[in-house]
Design a protein around this motif. Sequence first.
Motif, PDB file in Angstrom:
ATOM      1  N   GLU A 284       0.839  -1.205   0.000  1.00 43.21           N
ATOM      2  CA  GLU A 284       0.000   0.000   0.000  1.00 43.21           C
ATOM      3  C   GLU A 284       0.874   1.257   0.000  1.00 43.21           C
ATOM      4  O   GLU A 284       0.535   2.267  -0.621  1.00 43.21           O
ATOM      5  N   ALA A 287       2.059   1.849  -3.459  1.00 42.58           N
ATOM      6  CA  ALA A 287       0.947   2.279  -4.309  1.00 42.58           C
ATOM      7  C   ALA A 287       0.601   3.744  -4.046  1.00 42.58           C
ATOM      8  O   ALA A 287       0.331   4.516  -4.979  1.00 42.58           O
ATOM      9  N   ARG A 288       0.617   4.115  -2.768  1.00 42.51           N
ATOM     10  CA  ARG A 288       0.300   5.504  -2.415  1.00 42.51           C
ATOM     11  C   ARG A 288       1.387   6.454  -2.920  1.00 42.51           C
ATOM     12  O   ARG A 288       1.089   7.544  -3.420  1.00 42.51           O
ATOM     13  N   GLU A 291       0.875   6.903  -6.594  1.00 44.03           N
ATOM     14  CA  GLU A 291      -0.259   7.801  -6.843  1.00 44.03           C
ATOM     15  C   GLU A 291       0.149   9.261  -6.679  1.00 44.03           C
ATOM     16  O   GLU A 291      -0.169  10.123  -7.517  1.00 44.03           O
ATOM     17  N   ASP A 292       0.868   9.560  -5.593  1.00 43.37           N
ATOM     18  CA  ASP A 292       1.302  10.932  -5.349  1.00 43.37           C
ATOM     19  C   ASP A 292       2.301  11.394  -6.402  1.00 43.37           C
ATOM     20  O   ASP A 292       2.272  12.552  -6.845  1.00 43.37           O
ATOM     21  N   LYS A 294       2.485  10.431  -9.475  1.00 43.04           N
ATOM     22  CA  LYS A 294       1.780  10.712 -10.726  1.00 43.04           C
ATOM     23  C   LYS A 294       1.227  12.130 -10.732  1.00 43.04           C
ATOM     24  O   LYS A 294       1.312  12.840 -11.729  1.00 43.04           O
ATOM     25  N   GLY A 295       0.655  12.547  -9.584  1.00 41.61           N
ATOM     26  CA  GLY A 295       0.132  13.903  -9.485  1.00 41.61           C
ATOM     27  C   GLY A 295       1.219  14.952  -9.643  1.00 41.61           C
ATOM     28  O   GLY A 295       1.036  15.956 -10.339  1.00 41.61           O
TER      29      GLY A 295
END
Length: 453
Positions: A284, A287-288, A291-292, A294-295
């Motif tokens: 996790e 994955a987090r 995600e960050d 990518k932003g």
Amino acid sequence: MKISFENPDKVNGLMTITVEEADYAENVKKKLKEYARKANVPGFRPGHVPMQMIKRQFEPSVKLDEINKVLGEALYKYIRENNIQMLGEPLPSEKQVEQNIEGDGPFEFAFDIAVAPEFSIELTNKDKVPYYEISVDDKLIDQQIEMFAARNGRYESAEEYDPEKRDILKGDLRELDAEGNTKEGGITVDSATIMPQYIKEDAQKFLFDGAKPGDIITFNPKKAYPDNDAEIAAMLKLKKDEVADLTADFSYQVTEISRFVKAEVNQALFDGVFGDGNVKSEEEFRARIAEDLKGQLVADSEYKFLQDVRKYAEEKVGELTFPEALLKRVMINNNKDKGEEYVEKNFEGSIRELKWHLIKEQLVAAAGIKIDDNDVKNVAVEAARAQFAQYGMNNVPDEYLQNYAEEMLKKRENVDGLVDRAIDHKLTAALKNIVKLDVKNVTLDEFNKMMSE
């Protein structure tokens, strides 16, 4: 009042304004009456000073003020109503003839006005612009985890100094005499901190290798930090000028060794980065982070995209003719404290930025982009979020970000930049739906190399 505007070459404008007595006389009369009511002149009661005396003392300056006022109002009204795209501010023309303001007029004033070159730019889906999507791979995630582990690390006691471990030494410094004994009345510092890895001179640096608590090391601060009296002064807790002539050796008895240890990749690190209980496993966590990232990388991609739009649009528009001599006068007038040399050095860059500014104005207008307070506030919040993220703070409460953004917006020097960023964000979003995107997938290393070229 008469106004004429000549603009034969389309970029160098000459505005002539003729001010007649009727344009200012009534306002001068009212202002003088106001002065007469308030004037405090010895020998006269307030409100009873003779008007002739008031005129002699105040009329020339009042008249000049009112003429300047009607001049400014007429000039900007004409520019606004005739849609003249003025660059910078109007300047008194070199063709101006001296006016005798004390006379009855009429008075003629001439202003040189820099006018933006005429051109048009339109982008459609026939225009292809590259768009770089940065991939989030395992290498990038590993680098981010390494950074989080370092930021959340701690110092622990060590038994022996290791130059590869970022160790910090604490110990007692004593100035030595020529015979190598502690100098009576010499410089002493208890619990002095030294990081040998930052010593400039290798022979002095190596003296600390393998040091253990209790060891006494003799070294020379002046040799250790050549040409850096500020570093020596900080270590010896003295003023910089007090160490200028210091050449003595010092003994350093090690009392403590602290070693930096990165945080382990476990629940404590997950909680420290993303808040208690929000991430519960390394999977996790990765994955987090992905995600960050990518932003964050989308923001980099869009910044590059707008740069490429700029390059494409500038080439499409081609060369533009600017009133260079007049714009240099405007720049000199706005940079009186920096002088002509500064203007000459920065003029070409200013013209490039001006060209893009004019192009962007047309693109913004064509896209129907409007900016309001909420747009600027949102940009400020994102700027605050990015600033905290640089320090590994990814779990800052929204309320705190809002308050931080509001503080940013209280400073005028921040607002203009935030408005520009809000415009760029909306323009980027609009252009991505207008032009044809030539999407290219790249790694972050490839992207950074491209940005540095």
